[in-house]
Design a protein around this motif. Structure first.
Motif, mmCIF file in Angstrom:
data_model
loop_
_atom_site.group_PDB
_atom_site.id
_atom_site.type_symbol
_atom_site.label_atom_id
_atom_site.label_comp_id
_atom_site.label_asym_id
_atom_site.label_seq_id
_atom_site.Cartn_x
_atom_site.Cartn_y
_atom_site.Cartn_z
ATOM 1 N N ALA A 45 -0.479 5.914 11.950
ATOM 2 C CA ALA A 45 -1.320 4.733 11.755
ATOM 3 C C ALA A 45 -2.127 4.868 10.476
ATOM 4 O O ALA A 45 -2.290 3.899 9.733
ATOM 5 C CB ALA A 45 -2.234 4.545 12.954
ATOM 6 N N ALA A 46 -2.641 6.058 10.193
ATOM 7 C CA ALA A 46 -3.407 6.266 8.967
ATOM 8 C C ALA A 46 -2.532 6.054 7.743
ATOM 9 O O ALA A 46 -2.959 5.469 6.756
ATOM 10 C CB ALA A 46 -4.002 7.670 8.953
ATOM 11 N N ASP A 47 -1.295 6.535 7.779
ATOM 12 C CA ASP A 47 -0.387 6.354 6.661
ATOM 13 C C ASP A 47 -0.123 4.870 6.418
ATOM 14 O O ASP A 47 -0.140 4.402 5.304
ATOM 15 C CB ASP A 47 0.932 7.092 6.931
ATOM 16 N N ARG A 48 0.092 4.121 7.508
ATOM 17 C CA ARG A 48 0.321 2.687 7.382
ATOM 18 C C ARG A 48 -0.909 1.977 6.859
ATOM 19 O O ARG A 48 -0.815 1.025 6.112
ATOM 20 C CB ARG A 48 0.729 2.108 8.730
ATOM 21 N N SER A 49 -2.098 2.438 7.243
ATOM 22 C CA SER A 49 -3.324 1.759 6.829
ATOM 23 C C SER A 49 -3.493 1.792 5.325
ATOM 24 O O SER A 49 -4.054 0.880 4.749
ATOM 25 C CB SER A 49 -4.537 2.362 7.521
ATOM 26 N N TYR A 50 -3.041 2.859 4.642
ATOM 27 C CA TYR A 50 -3.110 2.893 3.185
ATOM 28 C C TYR A 50 -2.353 1.714 2.599
ATOM 29 O O TYR A 50 -2.831 1.018 1.741
ATOM 30 C CB TYR A 50 -2.477 4.173 2.623
ATOM 31 N N ARG A 51 -1.141 1.512 3.080
ATOM 32 C CA ARG A 51 -0.310 0.441 2.539
ATOM 33 C C ARG A 51 -0.860 -0.930 2.880
ATOM 34 O O ARG A 51 -0.731 -1.853 2.119
ATOM 35 C CB ARG A 51 1.113 0.585 3.038
ATOM 36 N N GLU A 52 -1.461 -1.055 4.056
ATOM 37 C CA GLU A 52 -1.954 -2.346 4.497
ATOM 38 C C GLU A 52 -3.318 -2.679 3.920
ATOM 39 O O GLU A 52 -3.640 -3.840 3.747
ATOM 40 C CB GLU A 52 -2.034 -2.368 6.021
ATOM 41 N N ASN A 53 -4.133 -1.681 3.604
ATOM 42 C CA ASN A 53 -5.516 -1.934 3.249
ATOM 43 C C ASN A 53 -5.872 -1.706 1.789
ATOM 44 O O ASN A 53 -6.885 -2.216 1.338
ATOM 45 C CB ASN A 53 -6.439 -1.087 4.127
ATOM 46 N N VAL A 54 -5.122 -0.920 1.050
ATOM 47 C CA VAL A 54 -5.400 -0.689 -0.359
ATOM 48 C C VAL A 54 -4.268 -1.300 -1.150
ATOM 49 O O VAL A 54 -3.098 -1.095 -0.844
ATOM 50 C CB VAL A 54 -5.534 0.822 -0.669
ATOM 51 N N GLU A 55 -4.638 -2.078 -2.177
ATOM 52 C CA GLU A 55 -3.608 -2.748 -2.971
ATOM 53 C C GLU A 55 -4.035 -2.892 -4.415
ATOM 54 O O GLU A 55 -5.216 -2.806 -4.733
ATOM 55 C CB GLU A 55 -3.301 -4.128 -2.396
ATOM 56 N N ILE A 56 -3.048 -3.117 -5.263
ATOM 57 C CA ILE A 56 -3.308 -3.527 -6.635
ATOM 58 C C ILE A 56 -3.577 -5.026 -6.547
ATOM 59 O O ILE A 56 -2.676 -5.802 -6.243
ATOM 60 C CB ILE A 56 -2.098 -3.233 -7.549
ATOM 61 N N SER A 57 -4.817 -5.421 -6.761
ATOM 62 C CA SER A 57 -5.201 -6.814 -6.534
ATOM 63 C C SER A 57 -5.130 -7.676 -7.787
ATOM 64 O O SER A 57 -4.878 -8.872 -7.689
ATOM 65 C CB SER A 57 -6.594 -6.885 -5.922
ATOM 66 N N ARG A 58 -5.353 -7.097 -8.952
ATOM 67 C CA ARG A 58 -5.262 -7.855 -10.202
ATOM 68 C C ARG A 58 -4.827 -6.922 -11.323
ATOM 69 O O ARG A 58 -5.166 -5.742 -11.317
ATOM 70 C CB ARG A 58 -6.615 -8.469 -10.581
ATOM 71 N N VAL A 59 -4.129 -7.498 -12.306
ATOM 72 C CA VAL A 59 -3.709 -6.733 -13.472
ATOM 73 C C VAL A 59 -3.985 -7.575 -14.715
ATOM 74 O O VAL A 59 -3.557 -8.718 -14.807
ATOM 75 C CB VAL A 59 -2.204 -6.383 -13.411
ATOM 76 N N GLN A 60 -4.710 -7.000 -15.665
ATOM 77 C CA GLN A 60 -4.910 -7.619 -16.981
ATOM 78 C C GLN A 60 -4.125 -6.744 -17.952
ATOM 79 O O GLN A 60 -4.638 -5.804 -18.523
ATOM 80 C CB GLN A 60 -6.394 -7.639 -17.350
ATOM 81 N N TYR A 61 -2.809 -7.012 -18.054
ATOM 82 C CA TYR A 61 -1.944 -6.158 -18.869
ATOM 83 C C TYR A 61 -1.929 -6.569 -20.328
ATOM 84 O O TYR A 61 -1.525 -5.797 -21.182
ATOM 85 C CB TYR A 61 -0.527 -6.133 -18.305
ATOM 86 N N ASP A 62 -2.357 -7.781 -20.659
ATOM 87 C CA ASP A 62 -2.392 -8.255 -22.036
ATOM 88 C C ASP A 62 -3.849 -8.470 -22.410
ATOM 89 O O ASP A 62 -4.450 -9.474 -22.049
ATOM 90 C CB ASP A 62 -1.591 -9.551 -22.167
ATOM 91 N N SER A 63 -4.407 -7.511 -23.140
ATOM 92 C CA SER A 63 -5.793 -7.591 -23.543
ATOM 93 C C SER A 63 -6.026 -8.888 -24.317
ATOM 94 O O SER A 63 -5.268 -9.194 -25.241
ATOM 95 C CB SER A 63 -6.108 -6.378 -24.417
ATOM 96 N N PRO A 64 -7.042 -9.677 -23.951
ATOM 97 C CA PRO A 64 -7.290 -10.933 -24.654
ATOM 98 C C PRO A 64 -7.545 -10.707 -26.151
ATOM 99 O O PRO A 64 -8.143 -9.710 -26.544
ATOM 100 C CB PRO A 64 -8.550 -11.487 -23.982
#
Length: 180
Positions: free
Chosen positions: A31-50
């Protein structure tokens, strides 16, 4: 009923109970292993600096990836890795705990780490403006999340989830936000 059959029954019951306890003890790790995948994410990416990519520290720090903990519990990110998949550039989190319902922004350039901003201390850009993949793995190198961006239908790597996030939605555009 003989005492040997009662003893055998008790031993069988004890073995079943022990097996149930071992199985129950194994559940929290899964359950702890699954919680990492379910609860922590890459939420935004600014890959092209303005603005112009002039290589200044300000420009480098305007290139970033946000990591969000969607649970109410803090998550120790010590040893977790954020990797640029094409060239294998990796940032490893050191002594960092992400609080419940909090987000940290990982900047490319040089700076002073805080609870909200971490810095890779690099002097060159990490993320490709045209196409790339950012992957997050935990301290056991297990996959947690990834975000891919680039032209639709253009196959640039042979085993990636081309242009889709971990829930099958397309990832395109600057500063993309894939929070629910």
């Amino acid at each position: 009923m003989t005492s040997s059959s009662v003893t055998a029954r008790r031993l069988a019951a004890a073995a079943l109970a022990a097996g149930a306890l071992v199985g129950a003890a194994a559940l929290p790790a899964t359950a702890a292993d699954r919680s990492y995948r379910e609860n922590v994410e890459i939420s935004r990416v600014q890959y092209d600096s303005p603005g112009w990519d002039n290589g200044s520290n300000r420009s480098l720090n305007n290139e970033w990836v946000e990591i969000t903990n969607n649970s109410r519990h803090r998550v120790n990110l010590d040893g977790w890795r954020l990797t640029e998949d094409r060239r294998g550039i990796t940032y490893t989190f050191r002594r960092f705990v992400l609080g419940g319902h909090e987000t940290v922004r990982v900047h490319t350039g040089v700076g002073r780490d805080t609870a909200d901003d971490l810095f890779q201390d690099r002097r060159d850009y990490v993320w490709d403006n045209r196409r790339d993949t950012a992957t997050l793995r935990n301290d056991e190198r297990r996959f947690v999340d990834s975000v891919t961006w680039g032209p639709r239908g253009q196959r640039w790597d042979d085993n990636r989830d081309h242009g889709r996030d971990h829930q099958g939605r397309d990832h395109h555009g600057r500063g993309h936000d894939h929070r629910r």
